[in-house]
Scaffold this active site. Sequence first.
Site, mmCIF file in Angstrom:
data_model
loop_
_atom_site.group_PDB
_atom_site.id
_atom_site.type_symbol
_atom_site.label_atom_id
_atom_site.label_comp_id
_atom_site.label_asym_id
_atom_site.label_seq_id
_atom_site.Cartn_x
_atom_site.Cartn_y
_atom_site.Cartn_z
ATOM 1 N N TRP A 59 0.811 -1.227 0.000
ATOM 2 C CA TRP A 59 0.000 0.000 0.000
ATOM 3 C C TRP A 59 0.837 1.266 0.000
ATOM 4 C CZ3 TRP A 59 -4.613 -0.890 3.946
ATOM 5 C CH2 TRP A 59 -5.530 -1.777 3.362
ATOM 6 N N LYS A 60 2.126 1.149 0.294
ATOM 7 C CA LYS A 60 2.988 2.332 0.410
ATOM 8 C C LYS A 60 2.360 3.308 1.414
ATOM 9 C CE LYS A 60 4.634 1.248 -4.148
ATOM 10 N NZ LYS A 60 5.250 1.672 -5.390
ATOM 11 N N HIS A 104 12.791 -2.233 -0.413
ATOM 12 C CA HIS A 104 12.038 -1.735 -1.565
ATOM 13 C C HIS A 104 12.846 -0.631 -2.249
ATOM 14 C CE1 HIS A 104 8.980 0.256 -3.953
ATOM 15 N NE2 HIS A 104 8.312 -0.879 -3.901
ATOM 16 N N GLU A 151 12.079 2.153 -3.365
ATOM 17 C CA GLU A 151 11.812 3.515 -2.865
ATOM 18 C C GLU A 151 12.602 3.778 -1.587
ATOM 19 O OE1 GLU A 151 7.536 3.196 -2.905
ATOM 20 O OE2 GLU A 151 7.588 3.201 -5.094
ATOM 21 N N GLU A 190 11.650 -6.496 -8.849
ATOM 22 C CA GLU A 190 10.905 -5.314 -9.277
ATOM 23 C C GLU A 190 11.808 -4.392 -10.097
ATOM 24 O OE1 GLU A 190 7.310 -4.569 -6.490
ATOM 25 O OE2 GLU A 190 9.037 -3.530 -5.658
ATOM 26 N N GLY A 222 5.101 1.770 -10.740
ATOM 27 C CA GLY A 222 4.228 2.938 -10.764
ATOM 28 C C GLY A 222 4.213 3.686 -12.081
ATOM 29 N N SER A 282 3.866 -2.435 -11.835
ATOM 30 C CA SER A 282 2.674 -2.236 -12.667
ATOM 31 C C SER A 282 1.884 -3.530 -12.936
ATOM 32 C CB SER A 282 3.035 -1.522 -13.975
ATOM 33 O OG SER A 282 3.568 -0.238 -13.691
ATOM 34 N N GLY A 304 1.608 -2.736 -6.142
ATOM 35 C CA GLY A 304 1.471 -1.422 -5.521
ATOM 36 C C GLY A 304 0.103 -0.813 -5.813
ATOM 37 N N GLY A 305 0.063 0.081 -6.797
ATOM 38 C CA GLY A 305 -1.154 0.846 -7.101
ATOM 39 C C GLY A 305 -2.416 0.002 -7.200
#
Length: 248
Positions: free
Chosen positions: A10-11, A94, A96, A166, A172, A212, A233-234
């Site tokens: 969910w970030k 991750h 990020e 990833e 994203g 994605s 993710g999204g």
Amino acid sequence: MRKKIIAGNWKMNMLPGETIEFINELAPLVKNTENEVILCVPYTDLFYAILTAQGTNIKIGAQNMHYEEKGAYTGEVSAQMLKAINVEYVIIGHSERRQYYNETDETVNKKIKSAFANNLKPIVCVGETLEEREEGKTAEIITKQTELALNGLKNDEVENIIIAYEPIWAIGTGKTATSDDANNSIKEIRNKIAQIYGQNVASRVIIQYGGSVKSTNAKELFSMSDIDGGLVGGASLKAEEFSKIVNF
Ligand code: PGA
């Protein structure tokens, strides 16, 4: 046969009320799946998520942790703290966090060891940048990241790790690696693990694809020989969409 594990990341999204609503909506939609379902939620949602997911097949994970057990690390959360509220999984490394918070292969390795010491299952992310890919360095980068992440782990720990391949350029962005490309990169990772820990161990490690993933491409990706599910993710922020990915 390795099982498929579909994990939502969910970030920095979703409030406690939304978390409860989401899990109540998702639970009946995924109750018949043979695949493992995990939601990795923000720290502030963890407790609500764990209570709401009780009695369902949805497991709960965190998105990061500190490698020390406790101490003067303002703002940090340890594996011991996560375990104390029944968190089962934790995303480590991750891209990020590597990009914005100085996560290194060394801290990733320390965090994995601390996760195992506290009976948490790590979901470890590796992946190349667009530049590295264009220079033909994908295999070199992802196998090196894997080797450093797993450094010093015992065979039974390596068998229980989840790796998420990833490619950073696919996160994203709406760009997905082709299923063949993703499968080949994951084979490179598996071969590296086989070189160090043996074929038996390597054939048991779950390696997901992330970047994605959505309901329209999940089936093609997850049907590949070496792709054991996904880190999403999204598309994990809407219960119905996420349920379609779980039930690909
Ligand atoms: P995405 O994110 O599905 O939104 O690309 C994946 C991830 O960062 O884990």
